[in-house]
Scaffold this motif. Sequence first.
Motif, short mmCIF file in Angstrom:
data_model
loop_
_atom_site.label_atom_id
_atom_site.label_comp_id
_atom_site.label_asym_id
_atom_site.label_seq_id
_atom_site.Cartn_x
_atom_site.Cartn_y
_atom_site.Cartn_z
N GLN A 1 -2.97 -4.44 -11.03
CA GLN A 1 -3.48 -4.40 -9.66
C GLN A 1 -4.28 -3.14 -9.41
OE1 GLN A 1 -0.13 -4.83 -6.99
NE2 GLN A 1 -0.25 -7.06 -7.12
N TRP A 2 -5.30 -3.30 -8.58
CA TRP A 2 -6.06 -2.16 -8.08
C TRP A 2 -5.70 -2.04 -6.61
CZ3 TRP A 2 -11.76 -3.78 -9.57
CH2 TRP A 2 -11.89 -3.84 -10.96
N ARG A 3 -5.16 -0.92 -6.20
CA ARG A 3 -4.88 -0.67 -4.79
C ARG A 3 -5.88 0.37 -4.30
NH1 ARG A 3 -1.06 -1.70 -0.98
NH2 ARG A 3 -0.73 -0.09 0.59
N GLY B 1 -5.78 0.25 1.49
CA GLY B 1 -4.60 -0.60 1.35
C GLY B 1 -4.88 -1.95 0.72
N GLN B 2 -6.14 -2.30 0.54
CA GLN B 2 -6.46 -3.59 -0.08
C GLN B 2 -6.02 -3.58 -1.54
OE1 GLN B 2 -10.64 -4.53 -0.21
NE2 GLN B 2 -10.28 -6.64 -0.76
N THR B 3 -5.42 -4.68 -1.96
CA THR B 3 -4.99 -4.81 -3.35
C THR B 3 -5.76 -5.94 -4.00
OG1 THR B 3 -2.78 -4.00 -2.81
CG2 THR B 3 -3.01 -5.24 -4.86
N GLU C 1 -5.26 3.36 -6.91
CA GLU C 1 -4.03 3.32 -7.68
C GLU C 1 -4.06 2.07 -8.55
OE1 GLU C 1 0.79 3.40 -7.00
OE2 GLU C 1 -0.49 2.62 -5.42
#
Length: 149
Positions: A27-29, A33-35, A7
């Motif tokens: 942001q890269w999600r 769950g790591q952002t 996402e």
Amino acid sequence: MSDFNVEITWQHAPRAGHPDDYGRSHQWRLTGGQTLRASAAPDYAGDANHTNPEEGLIAAVSSCHMLTFLALAAKRGFKVSSYRDQASGTLGKNGQGRMAITGVVLHPVIAFDGAAPSGEELDKLHESAHRNCFIANSITAEVRVEPTE
């Protein structure tokens, strides 16, 4: 077959004094769950403290090569104790005159526990890792592996 999802989120943030009134930070999600904080490269008005897509691509090529190399080495009975790569990439114009990552160079430094492969065996492991790397198979840029001892 596997599917992967990420996402990407961005919110407008004015850049006072700039004619193109939008920030590049986003942001890269990732699925787990790591952002990650991301931005354009600094040369393109991005934030140098964030990961840019070009670095992400180069890291993905390097990581994929490493993981494939580790699997092949293990299958051949070699125990890798450490692996480090100072990968680099070049952004330039491709054959169609469009901006692209036109080349990636990997500089893996590998240490082994116990028996190490001969120079010829090591070259074959790298060739096979490159040939079987999902990411390298997905891009058009030339990828070279130049192991460092």
